[in-house]
Design a protein around this motif. Structure first.
Motif, PDB file in Angstrom:
ATOM      1  N   LEU A 261       0.829  -1.203   0.000  1.00  0.00           N
ATOM      2  CA  LEU A 261       0.000   0.000   0.000  1.00  0.00           C
ATOM      3  C   LEU A 261       0.866   1.257   0.000  1.00  0.00           C
ATOM      4  N   PHE A 262       2.060   1.183   0.576  1.00  0.00           N
ATOM      5  CA  PHE A 262       2.945   2.337   0.632  1.00  0.00           C
ATOM      6  C   PHE A 262       3.531   2.648  -0.744  1.00  0.00           C
ATOM      7  N   TYR A 263       3.808   1.590  -1.524  1.00  0.00           N
ATOM      8  CA  TYR A 263       4.278   1.810  -2.884  1.00  0.00           C
ATOM      9  C   TYR A 263       3.162   2.363  -3.764  1.00  0.00           C
ATOM     10  N   THR A 264       1.967   1.813  -3.633  1.00  0.00           N
ATOM     11  CA  THR A 264       0.884   2.174  -4.539  1.00  0.00           C
ATOM     12  C   THR A 264       0.511   3.642  -4.425  1.00  0.00           C
ATOM     13  N   ARG A 265       0.566   4.208  -3.216  1.00  0.00           N
ATOM     14  CA  ARG A 265       0.243   5.636  -3.081  1.00  0.00           C
ATOM     15  C   ARG A 265       1.255   6.500  -3.838  1.00  0.00           C
ATOM     16  N   VAL A 266       2.499   6.039  -3.908  1.00  0.00           N
ATOM     17  CA  VAL A 266       3.517   6.748  -4.683  1.00  0.00           C
ATOM     18  C   VAL A 266       3.216   6.625  -6.181  1.00  0.00           C
ATOM     19  N   GLU A 267       2.823   5.438  -6.597  1.00  0.00           N
ATOM     20  CA  GLU A 267       2.457   5.218  -7.997  1.00  0.00           C
ATOM     21  C   GLU A 267       1.297   6.118  -8.400  1.00  0.00           C
ATOM     22  N   TRP A 268       0.278   6.218  -7.541  1.00  0.00           N
ATOM     23  CA  TRP A 268      -0.855   7.100  -7.819  1.00  0.00           C
ATOM     24  C   TRP A 268      -0.389   8.542  -8.003  1.00  0.00           C
ATOM     25  N   ALA A 269       0.486   8.993  -7.095  1.00  0.00           N
ATOM     26  CA  ALA A 269       0.960  10.379  -7.154  1.00  0.00           C
ATOM     27  C   ALA A 269       1.702  10.664  -8.462  1.00  0.00           C
ATOM     28  N   LEU A 270       2.567   9.753  -8.870  1.00  0.00           N
ATOM     29  CA  LEU A 270       3.318   9.941 -10.109  1.00  0.00           C
ATOM     30  C   LEU A 270       2.386   9.980 -11.321  1.00  0.00           C
ATOM     31  N   LYS A 271       1.376   9.154 -11.312  1.00  0.00           N
ATOM     32  CA  LYS A 271       0.436   9.133 -12.432  1.00  0.00           C
ATOM     33  C   LYS A 271      -0.414  10.401 -12.463  1.00  0.00           C
ATOM     34  N   LEU A 272      -0.800  10.892 -11.304  1.00  0.00           N
ATOM     35  CA  LEU A 272      -1.551  12.143 -11.261  1.00  0.00           C
ATOM     36  C   LEU A 272      -0.720  13.307 -11.797  1.00  0.00           C
ATOM     37  N   LYS A 273       0.568  13.258 -11.521  1.00  0.00           N
ATOM     38  CA  LYS A 273       1.466  14.301 -12.010  1.00  0.00           C
ATOM     39  C   LYS A 273       1.876  14.087 -13.471  1.00  0.00           C
ATOM     40  N   GLY A 274       1.596  12.890 -13.993  1.00  0.00           N
ATOM     41  CA  GLY A 274       1.998  12.590 -15.356  1.00  0.00           C
ATOM     42  C   GLY A 274       3.471  12.310 -15.511  1.00  0.00           C
ATOM     43  N   VAL A 275       4.103  11.791 -14.473  1.00  0.00           N
ATOM     44  CA  VAL A 275       5.538  11.526 -14.495  1.00  0.00           C
ATOM     45  C   VAL A 275       5.802  10.098 -14.988  1.00  0.00           C
ATOM     46  N   THR A 276       6.601   9.984 -16.030  1.00  0.00           N
ATOM     47  CA  THR A 276       7.006   8.674 -16.525  1.00  0.00           C
ATOM     48  C   THR A 276       8.086   8.102 -15.615  1.00  0.00           C
ATOM     49  N   TYR A 277       7.955   6.844 -15.220  1.00  0.00           N
ATOM     50  CA  TYR A 277       8.898   6.253 -14.275  1.00  0.00           C
ATOM     51  C   TYR A 277       9.109   4.771 -14.590  1.00  0.00           C
ATOM     52  N   GLU A 278      10.191   4.240 -14.070  1.00  0.00           N
ATOM     53  CA  GLU A 278      10.486   2.812 -14.195  1.00  0.00           C
ATOM     54  C   GLU A 278      10.187   2.136 -12.864  1.00  0.00           C
ATOM     55  N   TYR A 279       9.398   1.084 -12.916  1.00  0.00           N
ATOM     56  CA  TYR A 279       9.055   0.329 -11.713  1.00  0.00           C
ATOM     57  C   TYR A 279      10.060  -0.807 -11.526  1.00  0.00           C
ATOM     58  N   ILE A 280      10.663  -0.876 -10.357  1.00  0.00           N
ATOM     59  CA  ILE A 280      11.628  -1.932 -10.043  1.00  0.00           C
ATOM     60  C   ILE A 280      11.025  -2.813  -8.951  1.00  0.00           C
ATOM     61  N   GLN A 281      10.631  -4.018  -9.326  1.00  0.00           N
ATOM     62  CA  GLN A 281      10.020  -4.948  -8.390  1.00  0.00           C
ATOM     63  C   GLN A 281      11.041  -5.437  -7.368  1.00  0.00           C
ATOM     64  N   GLU A 282      10.680  -5.349  -6.088  1.00  0.00           N
ATOM     65  CA  GLU A 282      11.578  -5.771  -5.015  1.00  0.00           C
ATOM     66  C   GLU A 282      11.082  -7.070  -4.388  1.00  0.00           C
ATOM     67  N   ASP A 283      12.000  -7.987  -4.161  1.00  0.00           N
ATOM     68  CA  ASP A 283      11.703  -9.222  -3.442  1.00  0.00           C
ATOM     69  C   ASP A 283      11.935  -8.948  -1.957  1.00  0.00           C
ATOM     70  N   LEU A 284      10.843  -8.829  -1.202  1.00  0.00           N
ATOM     71  CA  LEU A 284      10.957  -8.411   0.191  1.00  0.00           C
ATOM     72  C   LEU A 284      11.589  -9.480   1.087  1.00  0.00           C
ATOM     73  N   LEU A 285      11.623 -10.721   0.606  1.00  0.00           N
ATOM     74  CA  LEU A 285      12.263 -11.781   1.386  1.00  0.00           C
ATOM     75  C   LEU A 285      13.740 -11.942   1.027  1.00  0.00           C
ATOM     76  N   ASN A 286      14.152 -11.281  -0.041  1.00  0.00           N
ATOM     77  CA  ASN A 286      15.550 -11.346  -0.474  1.00  0.00           C
ATOM     78  C   ASN A 286      15.923  -9.971  -1.024  1.00  0.00           C
ATOM     79  N   LYS A 287      16.126  -9.025  -0.135  1.00  0.00           N
ATOM     80  CA  LYS A 287      16.259  -7.622  -0.511  1.00  0.00           C
ATOM     81  C   LYS A 287      17.499  -7.389  -1.380  1.00  0.00           C
ATOM     82  N   SER A 288      17.285  -6.580  -2.395  1.00  0.00           N
ATOM     83  CA  SER A 288      18.326  -6.335  -3.383  1.00  0.00           C
ATOM     84  C   SER A 288      19.395  -5.385  -2.857  1.00  0.00           C
TER      85      SER A 288
END
Length: 251
Positions: free
Chosen positions: A40-67
Motif C-alpha cells: 500500500l505504501f508503494y501504490t500511493r507513490v504510484e498514484w501520485a506519479l500518475k496524477l502528475k503525469g511523471v514517466t517512471y520505471e518500476y523496479i520490483q523488489e523481493d521483500l524476502l531477499n532484498k536487493s
C-alpha cells in the motif's frame, strides 16, 4: 482553448491532468521506484506519479531477499518504497509524496494554504501510525486481544470519519495528498478483514468513509493501479504466517 479554461478542465479531470503534464512538465529526469505492487505504501507513490503525469520505471523488489539496490538506496530502514530521481534516493512514502508534489508542478497534491497543509500532514501521520498499524494488529491478534484491537482501531477510524464528513474527498472536489494516504482502505483493508476474519469499517457505522471509498474507486488512475484482491489476501496471509512462525520459533 484559453489558459483559464484549460486549468479549470485539468482540475476536474484526472486523466486530462495526467496526459497534459506528461508532455509539459519540467524537471522530469530519470525516475525509478523500488517497490512491490502489493504494498500500500508503494501504490500511493504510484498514484501520485500518475496524477502528475511523471514517466517512471518500476523496479520490483523481493521483500524476502532484498536487493543490493534497495539496501544501498535506503540503508537506514531497508524498506520500500524508494524513489530514485536521477539516482538520488528518497525514502518513506509520505516524504516521497511531498517530494513529488514539490518537484513536479501542475496537479497539486497538498493544499496551498499553510494551515491546511500542516493539517493534512498531521492526519497522514495519524493514518499510518494509528489506522494502518492498528488494522494490522487487529488482523494478527487472536481471542480476547483481537476484540480489544478491533475496538481500539475503530476508535482511531472515528477521527478520520469526522474529517471526511460532508466532503467528497479529503482534498475537496479532487483527490489530494491525504486521499492518496487513505487510499489503502479501498482494497488493502478488505484483504486484511478477510485474512483476520473481522469487520473494521461497517458502512452503517462509518457512512462518510464508505462513501469516500466509493468516490475514490471511481477515478480511472486509481482503478488501473489496484492489484487483484486475491493477491493482497495471499500477501497478508503469507506475511501473517511468516510473523507467527518467527514468534513460534523464538526460544
Amino acid at each position: 482553448m484559453k489558459t483559464g479554461q484549460k486549468e479549470q478542465n485539468l482540475q476536474t479531470n484526472c486523466i486530462s491532468v495526467s496526459q497534459f503534464y506528461r508532455i509539459s512538465t519540467g524537471k522530469m529526469g530519470e525516475v525509478k521506484v523500488i517497490g512491490s505492487s502489493a504494498s500500500l505504501f508503494y501504490t500511493r507513490v504510484e498514484w501520485a506519479l500518475k496524477l502528475k503525469g511523471v514517466t517512471y520505471e518500476y523496479i520490483q523488489e523481493d521483500l524476502l531477499n532484498k536487493s543490493e539496490l534497495l539496501l544501498r538506496s535506503n540503508p537506514v530502514h531497508k524498506k520500500i518504497p524508494v524513489l530514485l530521481h536521477d539516482d538520488k534516493p528518497v525514502a518513506e512514502s509520505l516524504v516521497i509524496l511531498e517530494y513529488i508534489d514539490e518537484t513536479w508542478k501542475g496537479y497539486s497534491l497538498l493544499p496551498q494554504d499553510p494551515y491546511e497543509r500542516a493539517t493534512a500532514r498531521f492526519w497522514a501521520k495519524f493514518v499510518d501510525e494509528k489506522c494502518v498499524i492498528g488494522s494490522w494488529q487487529a488482523m494478527a491478534a487472536e481471542g480476547e486481544a483481537k476484540e480489544k484491537a478491533i475496538e481500539s482501531v475503530q476508535e482511531q477510524y472515528a477521527f478520520i470519519e469526522k474529517q471526511i464528513r460532508g466532503k467528497k474527498f479529503f482534498g475537496g472536489e479532487q483527490i489530494g495528498y491525504l486521499d492518496l494516504v487513505m487510499g489503502w482502505k479501498t482494497l488493502w483493508l478488505n484483504a486484511m478483514e478477510e485474512v483476520g476474519i473481522m469487520k473494521l469499517l461497517d458502512p452503517e457505522k462509518f457512512p462518510s468513509l464508505h462513501q469516500w471509498t466509493e468516490n475514490f474507486k471511481q477515478i480511472p488512475i486509481i482503478q488501473e493501479s489496484m492489484p487483484p484482491q486475491e493477491s493482497l489476501v495471499n500477501y497478508f496471509q503469507g506475511s501473517l504466517n511468516y510473523v507467527r512462525s518467527l514468534a513460534a520459533n523464538k526460544p
